[in-house]
Design a protein around this motif. Structure first.
Motif, PDB file in Angstrom:
ATOM      1  N   LYS A  42       0.800  -1.225   0.000  1.00 32.01           N
ATOM      2  CA  LYS A  42       0.000   0.000   0.000  1.00 32.01           C
ATOM      3  C   LYS A  42       0.840   1.287   0.000  1.00 32.01           C
ATOM      4  O   LYS A  42       0.511   2.225  -0.734  1.00 32.01           O
ATOM      5  CB  LYS A  42      -0.968   0.008   1.182  1.00 32.01           C
ATOM      6  CG  LYS A  42      -1.906   1.209   1.159  1.00 32.01           C
ATOM      7  CD  LYS A  42      -2.886   1.171   2.313  1.00 32.01           C
ATOM      8  CE  LYS A  42      -3.939   0.133   2.081  1.00 32.01           C
ATOM      9  NZ  LYS A  42      -5.015   0.209   3.105  1.00 32.01           N
ATOM     10  N   PRO A  43       1.923   1.405   0.804  1.00 33.02           N
ATOM     11  CA  PRO A  43       2.724   2.631   0.732  1.00 33.02           C
ATOM     12  C   PRO A  43       3.216   2.927  -0.685  1.00 33.02           C
ATOM     13  O   PRO A  43       3.203   4.080  -1.128  1.00 33.02           O
ATOM     14  CB  PRO A  43       3.893   2.341   1.684  1.00 33.02           C
ATOM     15  CG  PRO A  43       3.328   1.377   2.667  1.00 33.02           C
ATOM     16  CD  PRO A  43       2.403   0.505   1.868  1.00 33.02           C
ATOM     17  N   THR A  44       3.650   1.899  -1.414  1.00 33.95           N
ATOM     18  CA  THR A  44       4.099   2.093  -2.799  1.00 33.95           C
ATOM     19  C   THR A  44       2.938   2.522  -3.679  1.00 33.95           C
ATOM     20  O   THR A  44       3.093   3.361  -4.573  1.00 33.95           O
ATOM     21  CB  THR A  44       4.707   0.781  -3.355  1.00 33.95           C
ATOM     22  OG1 THR A  44       5.799   0.388  -2.527  1.00 33.95           O
ATOM     23  CG2 THR A  44       5.192   0.969  -4.787  1.00 33.95           C
ATOM     24  N   MET A  45       1.763   1.969  -3.433  1.00 32.25           N
ATOM     25  CA  MET A  45       0.590   2.313  -4.224  1.00 32.25           C
ATOM     26  C   MET A  45       0.237   3.793  -4.124  1.00 32.25           C
ATOM     27  O   MET A  45      -0.159   4.419  -5.109  1.00 32.25           O
ATOM     28  CB  MET A  45      -0.613   1.471  -3.769  1.00 32.25           C
ATOM     29  CG  MET A  45      -0.555   0.011  -4.192  1.00 32.25           C
ATOM     30  SD  MET A  45      -2.018  -0.862  -3.600  1.00 32.25           S
ATOM     31  CE  MET A  45      -1.974  -2.314  -4.644  1.00 32.25           C
ATOM     32  N   ILE A  46       0.339   4.354  -2.922  1.00 32.87           N
ATOM     33  CA  ILE A  46      -0.092   5.743  -2.738  1.00 32.87           C
ATOM     34  C   ILE A  46       1.022   6.759  -2.985  1.00 32.87           C
ATOM     35  O   ILE A  46       0.751   7.953  -3.045  1.00 32.87           O
ATOM     36  CB  ILE A  46      -0.704   5.958  -1.339  1.00 32.87           C
ATOM     37  CG1 ILE A  46       0.337   5.723  -0.242  1.00 32.87           C
ATOM     38  CG2 ILE A  46      -1.911   5.066  -1.125  1.00 32.87           C
ATOM     39  CD1 ILE A  46      -0.177   6.059   1.146  1.00 32.87           C
ATOM     40  N   GLY A 100       0.606   6.166  -7.659  1.00 36.88           N
ATOM     41  CA  GLY A 100      -0.259   7.341  -7.673  1.00 36.88           C
ATOM     42  C   GLY A 100      -1.714   7.038  -7.335  1.00 36.88           C
ATOM     43  O   GLY A 100      -2.606   7.826  -7.680  1.00 36.88           O
ATOM     44  N   PHE A 101      -1.995   5.918  -6.632  1.00 40.21           N
ATOM     45  CA  PHE A 101      -3.365   5.602  -6.246  1.00 40.21           C
ATOM     46  C   PHE A 101      -3.776   6.447  -5.046  1.00 40.21           C
ATOM     47  O   PHE A 101      -2.929   6.868  -4.246  1.00 40.21           O
ATOM     48  CB  PHE A 101      -3.505   4.126  -5.858  1.00 40.21           C
ATOM     49  CG  PHE A 101      -3.219   3.145  -6.962  1.00 40.21           C
ATOM     50  CD1 PHE A 101      -3.089   3.561  -8.281  1.00 40.21           C
ATOM     51  CD2 PHE A 101      -3.087   1.787  -6.694  1.00 40.21           C
ATOM     52  CE1 PHE A 101      -2.835   2.649  -9.298  1.00 40.21           C
ATOM     53  CE2 PHE A 101      -2.836   0.870  -7.685  1.00 40.21           C
ATOM     54  CZ  PHE A 101      -2.690   1.299  -9.001  1.00 40.21           C
ATOM     55  N   THR A 102      -5.080   6.676  -4.889  1.00 39.78           N
ATOM     56  CA  THR A 102      -5.577   7.316  -3.676  1.00 39.78           C
ATOM     57  C   THR A 102      -5.723   6.256  -2.594  1.00 39.78           C
ATOM     58  O   THR A 102      -5.789   5.054  -2.885  1.00 39.78           O
ATOM     59  CB  THR A 102      -6.943   7.992  -3.905  1.00 39.78           C
ATOM     60  OG1 THR A 102      -7.922   6.975  -4.171  1.00 39.78           O
ATOM     61  CG2 THR A 102      -6.886   8.974  -5.066  1.00 39.78           C
ATOM     62  N   LEU A 103      -5.796   6.710  -1.345  1.00 37.51           N
ATOM     63  CA  LEU A 103      -5.960   5.773  -0.238  1.00 37.51           C
ATOM     64  C   LEU A 103      -7.258   4.991  -0.385  1.00 37.51           C
ATOM     65  O   LEU A 103      -7.301   3.783  -0.127  1.00 37.51           O
ATOM     66  CB  LEU A 103      -5.951   6.527   1.095  1.00 37.51           C
ATOM     67  CG  LEU A 103      -6.077   5.664   2.355  1.00 37.51           C
ATOM     68  CD1 LEU A 103      -4.900   4.712   2.483  1.00 37.51           C
ATOM     69  CD2 LEU A 103      -6.192   6.543   3.594  1.00 37.51           C
TER      70      LEU A 103
END
Length: 428
Positions: free
Chosen positions: A46-50, A59-62
């Motif tokens: 998740k940290p890499t995703m956001i 560059g995803f939103t939480l």
């Protein structure tokens, strides 16, 4: 009890040596361990995703990340039915091998285009469907291979692997960090394949037994269904258990899915420290499962509700700590893990709440039915993180849900005293 009597209740591998039987158990446990670990992939990726693309992220939103992993949880519900039906026809061993291989395949899918939200959602949903087939095949296989006196202990061992997977995952994330997210993914992809191969080689085949039982059931026309189970007072008990499980999944996921992200992006800790703190939660949970299980056997199935209430207290304390309170974070994380172990006795509790003839249905639906609630609730809760309070708001909602779950539990019946009375009556 004679040695012959002890082995008479073994269904599979009656001619297996003790060593070969334990190797078979390890093969199944390997798949089960990485089944548990797969639920934690989101926490570490998740940290890499956001992170923004400039920072090496997606560059995803939480809220998008919560949706990705919420659909995975939802997928376990149809998966329970699908692979249960398959196992009834072809056997549990062949089904478990199929499930393990599909876990690897569906976990790999997002690697093809990791910046695609749509691909992540589709892949994690299908992975969730496959994960839904593990419990119903692994647990009965172990029961079939061992005498009755070992079955409870071995089932508890498999359940405890979730905590060990949490510890393993936290240590792994701490060692690899966000930059090696692909390697983290491969640790969830390769081992299930190894487990599938080992299961093929070492676990006795039950396909002939499955075909015989399926044919007998078809001939008798006897139907044990959810429609017949949820009647009268059992409808309300069933709804209560689903609400309780839903509160558990929602509160636990809202906190745990964001724990490492909160520590890294909110508090400013390194990935290594955040991972180590997360691992302490798994350590506490491992102990909690055992202790709350012992408490429920001695004092009652509803007594562990104390742990659910205290989980809310632990999360509140967590939100009050800062960057200089590293030791306190370790302690509170372990304490929270211990309290969350309140769900350990639910396998017995949910089974006892319904008539004996529904035991094959009651515990699974009571537990996994809660995932329907969390699938929609967790992404909705993530939306509040965009406000002034940020991720802390998610934790406050988790606190409220833990409290709500405790209230629901209060209104469900106690089963331990009832079972004791039934045993006394039977003995008379």
């Amino acid at each position: 009890m004679s040695k012959e009597m002890q082995t008479n209740d073994i269904v599979l591998g009656k001619d297996y040596s003790s060593a070969k039987r334990w190797i078979a158990f390890f093969s199944i446990a390997l798949i089960y361990f990485f089944y548990c670990f797969n639920f934690m992939v989101g926490t570490f990726v998740k940290p890499t995703m956001i992170y923004s693309p400039a920072e090496g992220g997606f560059g995803f939103t939480l809220q998008q990340t919560e949706e990705i992993f919420a659909v995975m949880s939802f997928g376990t519900i149809p998966g329970t039915f699908i692979f249960g039906s398959i196992a009834a026809r072809i056997g549990k061993k062949k089904t478990l091998i199929l499930v393990a291989l599909l876990i690897a395949l569906t976990t790999f899918f997002p690697m093809l285009a990791p910046t695609s939200v749509l691909l992540w959602k589709a892949a994690r949903f299908t992975c969730g469907v496959v994960l839904g087939g593990v419990f119903g095949t692994a647990m009965p296989l172990v029961a079939d291979m061992f005498p009755t006196k070992y079955r409870g202990k071995l089932a508890a061992t498999l359940t405890a692997l979730y905590s060990l997977a949490m510890i393993f995952g936290g240590k792994l994330y701490g060692a690899l960090g966000d930059a090696n997210w692909k390697l983290l993914m491969y640790t969830a992809i390769i081992p299930p394949i190894i487990g599938a191969v080992m299961t093929f080689i070492f676990v006795p085949d039950d396909s002939a037994i499955a075909k015989e039982q399926y044919a007998k059931g078809k001939e008798s026309g006897e139907k044990i269904s959810y429609l017949s189970m949820y009647k009268g007072k059992y409808l309300w008990i069933g709804l209560g258990t689903i609400l309780l499980s839903g509160a558990n999944f929602t509160a636990y996921s809202a906190f745990s899915n964001n724990a490492t992200t909160y520590l890294v992006t909110g508090i400013g800790m390194t990935a290594a420290t955040a991972g180590a703190i997360y691992s302490m939660q798994g350590t506490g949970q491992l102990v909690g499962y055992i202790i709350w299980g012992l408490i429920s056997d001695k004092f009652g199935r509803k007594v562990p509700a104390i742990g659910m209430a205290l989980s809310a207290v632990a999360v509140f304390i967590y939100t009050q700590l800062g960057g200089n309170d590293v030791v306190a974070f370790y302690m509170v994380s372990a304490l929270l893990g211990f309290m969350v172990g309140y769900s350990g006795p639910w396998g017995a509790y949910y089974t006892e709440l319904f008539p004996e003839k529904y035991r094959a249905l009651s515990s699974g639906m009571s537990f996994n039915g809660g995932r329907i609630i969390s699938t929609f609730a967790v992404p909705a809760i993530a939306g509040v993180a965009s406000g002034a309070m940020g991720m802390t708001a998610i934790f406050y909602i988790a606190i409220g849900v833990f409290v709500a779950g405790t209230v629901v539990w209060f209104f469900l019946p106690e089963t331990l005293n009832k079972n004791k009375k039934e045993k006394i009556t039977t003995s008379k």
